[in-house]
Every structure is written in C-alpha cells, then in structure tokens.
Design a protein around this motif. Structure first.
Motif, PDB file in Angstrom:
ATOM      1  N   GLU A   1      -9.425   5.503  -2.004  1.00  0.00           N
ATOM      2  CA  GLU A   1     -10.519   4.531  -2.048  1.00  0.00           C
ATOM      3  C   GLU A   1      -9.990   3.110  -2.218  1.00  0.00           C
ATOM      4  OE1 GLU A   1     -14.523   3.513  -4.711  1.00  0.00           O
ATOM      5  OE2 GLU A   1     -13.329   5.304  -5.127  1.00  0.00           O
TER       6      GLU A   1
ATOM      7  N   SER B   1      -2.775  -6.994  -6.655  1.00  0.00           N
ATOM      8  CA  SER B   1      -3.857  -6.011  -6.753  1.00  0.00           C
ATOM      9  C   SER B   1      -3.319  -4.633  -7.119  1.00  0.00           C
ATOM     10  CB  SER B   1      -4.639  -5.950  -5.438  1.00  0.00           C
ATOM     11  OG  SER B   1      -3.820  -5.511  -4.376  1.00  0.00           O
TER      12      SER B   1
ATOM     13  N   LYS C   1      -7.549  -1.165   3.663  1.00  0.00           N
ATOM     14  CA  LYS C   1      -7.763  -2.403   2.904  1.00  0.00           C
ATOM     15  C   LYS C   1      -6.447  -3.157   2.743  1.00  0.00           C
ATOM     16  CE  LYS C   1     -11.535  -0.284   0.267  1.00  0.00           C
ATOM     17  NZ  LYS C   1     -12.000   0.113  -1.087  1.00  0.00           N
TER      18      LYS C   1
ATOM     19  N   GLU D   1       0.810  -1.214   0.000  1.00  0.00           N
ATOM     20  CA  GLU D   1       0.000   0.000   0.000  1.00  0.00           C
ATOM     21  C   GLU D   1       0.850   1.274   0.000  1.00  0.00           C
ATOM     22  OE1 GLU D   1       0.266  -1.310   4.379  1.00  0.00           O
ATOM     23  OE2 GLU D   1       0.145  -2.237   2.382  1.00  0.00           O
TER      24      GLU D   1
ATOM     25  N   THR E   1      -6.900   1.910  -1.323  1.00  0.00           N
ATOM     26  CA  THR E   1      -5.932   1.391  -0.335  1.00  0.00           C
ATOM     27  C   THR E   1      -6.309   1.589   1.119  1.00  0.00           C
ATOM     28  OG1 THR E   1      -4.671   3.477  -0.347  1.00  0.00           O
ATOM     29  CG2 THR E   1      -4.012   1.772  -1.927  1.00  0.00           C
TER      30      THR E   1
END
Length: 546
Positions: A486, A497, A491, A462, A488
């Motif tokens: 929105e 990803s 999450k 991230e 990272t």
C-alpha cells in the motif's frame, strides 16, 4: 599479398584481379602507393582531382573494361576468381584475419592433410601386425620418411591431390594415388603400395579425419579463445565486485546487486558449458564398408580385426566406436555442436545485457580516433562489438543446429547427405570464433559510469520495501507485505518517506536502527563476496573435467 593503388585522371590505369595465380595490383603512369590488402590501420589511398578514375581489369588472357564487369551477369565470370572481394562467405573475405587460425584445420586443405595422416598411419599400423607378412616391419629410415610426408605436407601437396581428384572424381581415392606416387621410388614402401587404403572404405578415412580436424581446431583455437572470454568476464566480476547496481526484473526496479556479481554469473555459466565441451568424447570407426570387417576377415581371417581397429583409432587420440554402419553415426558431433550452441546462447545473453547497460549509461565506451559511429549522426558511439558478436552467434548457432539435427540421420547403412554437410563445419566454428573476438574487443572498450549507477539507486528507495517487510515478519508485525504494498506500489518513494515509515514501526530498537541505516547502495546482500570469489567457482568447475 600486397597491391599498389593510385587514383587519378589518367587513362592508363589498370587493375589486375587477384587469383591463385596473380598478385592483385593497380598500376598507372603514376608511382602507386603500396599497401597491404588488409591493413590493420585502415585503407590508405591517394585521390587526385578531378576525382575520376579509369581502370581495366586484367586476367590471364584478356583485359576487361569496367563496363563489362558492371554487367557481369552477361560478361566474363573469370574476373571473379576467388579472392577476398569475391568470396561468398564473409569469413573468407571481410573477416578473414579474425578467423584464419581455423584454416589449417577446418578447410579443404585441412581435410586433405588429415586424410593423408590417417592413410599413412594405417600403413604403418599394418607393418606392425605379424600376420600381415606382406607388409614387413619398416626400418627406422622408412618410418622417418613416412613421418616426413606428414610433417612436411604443404599447400603444394594439397593442390597436387586436387589435381588428381580432377581425374578420379573421388576425393579419397585421390589421396591414395597421391601417396602411391610419393612412395613409388622408395625401396621399402614401393613393394607394398597396394596396402595403402587396405580394406578401407572412404568413410574409414573421412570419419577419423573429421574427428582430428575438430580435435585440433577446438584444442588449438576455439577452447583458448573461449577461456579468454571467461577470464575477461571473471576480471570484470572482480573489478566491479563492490559497485552497487539497481537490478531490474521484468524491466522494473528490483533488489540491488553489484555490477561484478552480475558478471560473475556469466563467467560461471560459460565455464560450465566449456567444461561440458571438454568432456565430449570424439569417436572414430574403422570397420570397413558396413562396419563388419567383411573384407578384412576374408583376407586375413586369423586376425582380430575389431581389436586392431580399436588400437588404431585410439592411437590417433580418439575414442573407438565399434557399433557402426559405413559411417560413424555422428552422435558425438551433435553433442559437441549442441554444447557449443549453449555456450553461444549464454554469450548472447551477456552481449544483450552489456548492450542494455550501455544503453542506460551504466557503461561508457572508450572512443578511438578516426572511428565513425553513424554516417549521419556524429555523436554516436554504438555498441557495435556486442552487436556483431550477437549477430555472429546467431549465424553460428543456425549452422551448428542444422548439423546437430541432420548428421545423426542417415538412410540404412549410409547415404551421402552427411558428406556435403560435414564440409560446412568450419562455418559454424568460424562465426563462433568471430563472435568471441568481437565480445573481447567490446569488453576492452568498457568504462563504468559510476554517476549513472548512483543516480538510479538514489531514485529507487522503493526497493527497500523487501527487507523492511521481511524484518516486520520476523517480529510479528501484522500484514507486513500488505502494508508495504500500500505504501510503495505505484507511488514515488523517497529516502525521507521511507525512513518516516520505518520510524513508525513497532520493532525492537536495534532492528529499527539497522533498517534506518539501510540504503539502496548498501542493500546488496552477499553480492560483493560472490563476485570476489568467482575465480574459485570457475576453477572448481573447469578442474572437474580433468
């Protein structure tokens, strides 16, 4: 200083307390095992079943049983003559071997010695003033004799001064009488004995002695160890320059750095304070009872006494302060101690960061055979050197802060509160020295744990949200920050990803390719270069003080 020890069931054991007049020894009908009082490799002793020991404590005139010592508040305090076991300060007991280099400068002995130096140098100065015809120029032999009083001054001389002080109840007057006694049989000096301490107040002698004590203690002990700490951290910076590390801001994962660059920061910060310390001028006054040369000008009105005082202070390697009361105001001491406090604060920050890196496993600590980490948990390898350093830095700063706040304040032309306080300068410097050496000892045990560093980076994809949204901004992608927020925030983000997100961006192919090659390990900016060039940065700072 040695003592012998034997522990057995024999009832004939005796223990002799170490004082200034005794050796410390244990004796019994068994041959004692000789060992140093502070052995470098631990205390060795023999233990014979059934694990019992009887002992008596012997002083000059009497033998005291253990039961009497146990109730010492009701017994004979003579058994607690000063020794490493009875010293109130751990600097003079447990930690003596780590701070004893300060003793020649910051102790009572040091104060006495520097007072003697100032008194002798002042008499020699008077002999060079033509208008003071009562003190004619000394011969080379006399100069050599007076210099020998300085060069050969030892513990026996200091004890002689203390014995005189028992009569005078005045420490500086005791110096004057000591020198008169030493010189009364000298053919030249005996004729001018009353010019020892001529027109001086005690603070003329004391303020110069204290400045010389600080100058020598700093230059010969504190500064070299400070420099050693800075060099050790510089070496860490260069050795670890290329090792990526996850940063943490607010304790949370942040843009990666390198372990070496984080060390370089501390080296540069410490060197700035070290440079600041070396630039502080150590001041001295020599203006008599209230700083106006009152007595001087009555005795010899034709002499330019302020000029003589300036020359004398400067001859000792100090900076002259002409505007004083009875005392030198101690403002320079406050600056000196404040700068030392800031050096110590930075080192505290270093100690805590290293402690944290050890806690999360970024550093392992080399173990030493025989050492114990916990009295109940055998597995423990605690970061005790950095904890000891932090604790002693705090103790040092408490004392130095008090000194820097108190010393510049004195009622009217002088009160005596500074006199008793100045005797504690060695405590703050001693705890600082102890802390520096603990930090150095801890650094010597560190070993990088590359596996743990890699593990945290591999689980923190991230952190690439920052460079991706920055590149998106460059190429005009709408709301880049909001899109990454929105994707990272809060999450779980993986390599897959994150790269999938980049593939979907409308960016030039080269820019997209560069982002796809980016990893938490490689997103370190200029950190490696900053760490590798730390020596140049530190040297530039330190050389600016020369």
């Amino acid at each position: 200083m040695e003592f012998g020890a034997a522990v057995s069931s024999s009832s004939s054991s005796t223990f002799r307390v170490l004082t200034n007049h005794h050796l410390c020894s244990l004796s019994s009908n068994k041959t004692p095992l000789k060992t140093n009082l502070f052995p470098s490799k631990g205390f060795s002793f023999s233990l014979k079943k059934p694990f019992s020991c009887t002992a008596a404590i012997t002083t000059n005139n009497a033998t005291i049983s253990p039961s009497k010592v146990k109730g010492s508040n009701e017994g004979d305090y003579s058994v607690f003559e000063l020794s490493s076991l009875t010293a109130l300060s751990p600097l003079d007991g447990r930690y003596w071997n780590k701070v004893k280099e300060l003793a020649p400068f910051m102790s009572e002995y040091g104060l006495i010695r520097y007072r003697v130096i100032v008194e002798i140098k002042w008499l020699m100065m008077l002999s060079k003033i033509p208008e003071v015809i009562e003190v004619p120029g000394f011969t080379n032999e006399t100069h050599q004799y007076m210099q020998s009083l300085i060069d050969e001054f030892g513990m026996a001389d200091a004890l002689e001064v203390k014995n005189i002080e028992k009569v005078t109840n005045h420490d500086v007057k005791a110096i004057e009488y000591f020198l008169k006694d030493k010189c009364q049989s000298h053919p030249e000096i005996s004729k001018v004995l009353e010019f020892f301490h001529f027109s001086c107040t005690s603070e003329d002698i004391n303020n110069l002695a204290h400045a010389l004590m600080l100058k020598e203690a700093l230059n010969k002990v504190l500064f070299p160890v400070m420099d050693e700490v800075i060099r050790a951290i510089c070496n860490m910076a260069k050795e670890y320059a290329h090792i990526p590390m996850l940063s943490r801001t607010h304790g949370q994962p942040a843009s990666p750095t390198t372990l070496g660059k984080e060390m370089a920061i501390f080296a540069v910060r410490l060197s700035r304070e070290r440079q600041r310390l070396s630039q502080i001028e150590l001041l001295g006054k020599f203006g008599g009872a209230v700083g106006n040369y009152n007595a001087h000008m009555v005795a010899y009105p034709e002499i330019d006494w302020p000029k003589i005082a300036e020359e004398f202070v400067q001859s000792l390697g100090l900076t002259f302060n002409p505007y004083v009361t009875q005392i030198e105001p101690h403002d320079y001491m406050a600056s000196l101690f404040h700068a030392t406090i800031q050096f110590n604060n930075i080192l505290t920050d270093f100690d805590r960061d290293i402690w944290g890196y050890i806690s999360v496993g970024y550093f392992k600590q080399l173990t030493k055979a025989g050492e114990v980490g916990s009295s109940t948990m055998p597995h423990k390898v605690n970061p005790i050197d950095f904890e000891n350093s932090e604790g002693n830095l705090g103790k040092a700063n408490a004392g130095l802060s008090f000194l820097s706040m108190k010393l510049p304040i004195s009622r009217w032309q002088r009160d005596l509160t500074d006199s008793t306080v100045l005797r504690t300068m060695g405590e703050g410097l001693g705890h600082s020295l102890l802390a520096y050496r603990s930090t150095l000892q801890g650094i010597g045990k560190l070993q990088v744990n590359q596996t743990r560093l890699d593990e945290d980076l591999n689980h923190s994809w991230e952190v690439l949200a920052e460079p991706i949204q920055t590149v998106m901004r460059r190429y005009g992608v709408p709301e880049p920050y909001e899109k990454l927020k929105e994707f990272t925030r809060g999450k779980a983000v993986t390599q897959e990803s994150m790269q999938e997100f980049v593939q979907g961006l409308k960016l030039p192919q080269e820019a997209k390719a560069n982002l796809l090659k980016l990893t938490p390990h490689t997103y370190i900016g200029a950190a490696t270069e900053l760490a590798k060039t730390v020596d140049a940065a530190v040297n530039l700072i330190l050389e600016s003080s020369n």
